[in-house]
Design a protein around this motif. Structure first.
Motif, PDB file in Angstrom:
ATOM      1  N   LYS A 131       0.743  -1.262   0.100  1.00  0.00           N
ATOM      2  CA  LYS A 131      -0.229  -0.015   0.016  1.00  0.00           C
ATOM      3  C   LYS A 131       0.934   1.258   0.029  1.00  0.00           C
ATOM      4  O   LYS A 131       1.862   1.041   0.773  1.00  0.00           O
ATOM      5  CB  LYS A 131      -1.045   0.003   1.174  1.00  0.00           C
ATOM      6  N   ASN A 176      -4.406  -2.868   0.655  1.00  0.00           N
ATOM      7  CA  ASN A 176      -5.521  -2.269   1.455  1.00  0.00           C
ATOM      8  C   ASN A 176      -6.511  -1.670   0.782  1.00  0.00           C
ATOM      9  O   ASN A 176      -7.592  -1.670   1.166  1.00  0.00           O
ATOM     10  CB  ASN A 176      -5.030  -1.439   2.685  1.00  0.00           C
ATOM     11  N   SER A 205       5.913  -5.879  10.363  1.00  0.00           N
ATOM     12  CA  SER A 205       7.193  -5.616  10.384  1.00  0.00           C
ATOM     13  C   SER A 205       7.851  -5.625  11.735  1.00  0.00           C
ATOM     14  O   SER A 205       8.755  -6.265  12.151  1.00  0.00           O
ATOM     15  CB  SER A 205       7.377  -4.210   9.881  1.00  0.00           C
ATOM     16  N   THR A 256       6.424  -2.050   5.716  1.00  0.00           N
ATOM     17  CA  THR A 256       7.950  -1.326   6.184  1.00  0.00           C
ATOM     18  C   THR A 256       8.860  -1.968   5.881  1.00  0.00           C
ATOM     19  O   THR A 256       9.956  -1.648   5.384  1.00  0.00           O
ATOM     20  CB  THR A 256       7.384  -0.631   7.383  1.00  0.00           C
ATOM     21  N   ARG A 283       6.182   4.599   4.690  1.00  0.00           N
ATOM     22  CA  ARG A 283       5.230   4.831   3.835  1.00  0.00           C
ATOM     23  C   ARG A 283       5.158   6.529   3.973  1.00  0.00           C
ATOM     24  O   ARG A 283       5.066   6.813   5.124  1.00  0.00           O
ATOM     25  CB  ARG A 283       3.887   4.300   4.089  1.00  0.00           C
TER      26      ARG A 283
END
Ligand SMILES: *Cc1c(COP(=O)(O)O)cnc(C)c1O
Length: 228
Positions: free
Chosen positions: A36, A57, A199, A217, A223
């Protein structure tokens, strides 16, 4: 090596170490790359490094990326909140849905799954963090919901998914994931999947039986929600 390839080999080592520490087969834990907010080019790079399963997502973002990556044999997983008006596209464009948490959505996915595709793999999302989370059915709702979903013809209920409240306390992480494992076992259904661990907590999830860890991540980097 690219950063993504580097990150993937670091993750493979983390997954392997966690599995061995738990007395599990490393191959029993699969990595779902959560892309995402990341461009199709990043997914392409991850594919080149060995990633085959991708989680998204947001429906429109996922469909855009899929259109750019039709040349790659990727398996797409939907992992975000599901609105009723999105079920048809999800049923048509994904192999797995990890975020089912109510019967109405499951019924629509089953009705709308194209006949020429195999049954849609489903994880039922359960909320083990109480008030802290809005997504997921409650542990009390779980047995009846799991039974109803496993009876739907075009779905294959594979197991549970959970996103426990984030914490750095490994004992608390373990306790939440253990709860998910115990809830799954208590259903008495032939389920083979636990989608849990991200993560920051994949080691605790693997210790408690995760079969999919969903990693964003640590694979793709932080992100940036500021970008359009
Ligand atoms: C974003 C997301 C992930 C990945 O989280 P990271 O902490 O970046 O690894 C996993 N699962 C779901 C449902 C997500 O929305």
């Amino acid at each position: 090596m690219s950063t993504i390839a580097d990150n993937l080999s670091t993750l493979a080592a983390r997954i392997r170490a966690a599995a061995l520490a738990a007395g599990r087969e490393p191959a029993a834990v699969q990595l779902l790359a959560v892309s995402k907010t990341k461009p199709a080019a990043a997914v392409r790079e991850a594919f080149a490094a060995g990633v085959r399963d991708v989680g998204e997502n947001y429906l429109q973002e996922a469909l855009n990326k899929q259109a750019e990556l039709t040349d790659l044999p990727l398996t797409w997983h939907f992992i975000g909140p599901i609105q009723s008006n999105k079920t048809r596209a999800i049923a048509e464009h994904f192999a797995w849905v990890h975020s089912v948490d109510r019967l109405k959505i499951a019924q629509r996915l089953s009705e709308q799954r194209p006949v020429d595709l195999p049954a849609l793999n489903i994880c039922l999302q359960v909320n083990v963090s109480g008030e802290a989370s809005k997504s997921g059915c409650t542990p009390e709702e779980l047995p009846a919901l799991a039974r109803a979903i496993s009876a739907l013809p075009r779905l294959r209920l594979r197991g549970l998914m959970a996103i426990p409240e984030p914490t750095d306390d490994e004992a608390a992480q373990q306790a939440a994931f253990a709860r998910v494992r115990e809830l799954q076992a208590s259903l008495g259904l032939p389920l083979d999947t636990l989608s849990m661990g991200m993560s920051h907590d994949l080691e605790a999830a693997i210790a408690q039986g995760a079969t999919w860890v969903r990693i964003g991540t640590a694979l793709f980097g932080a992100r940036d929600y500021g970008q359009p």
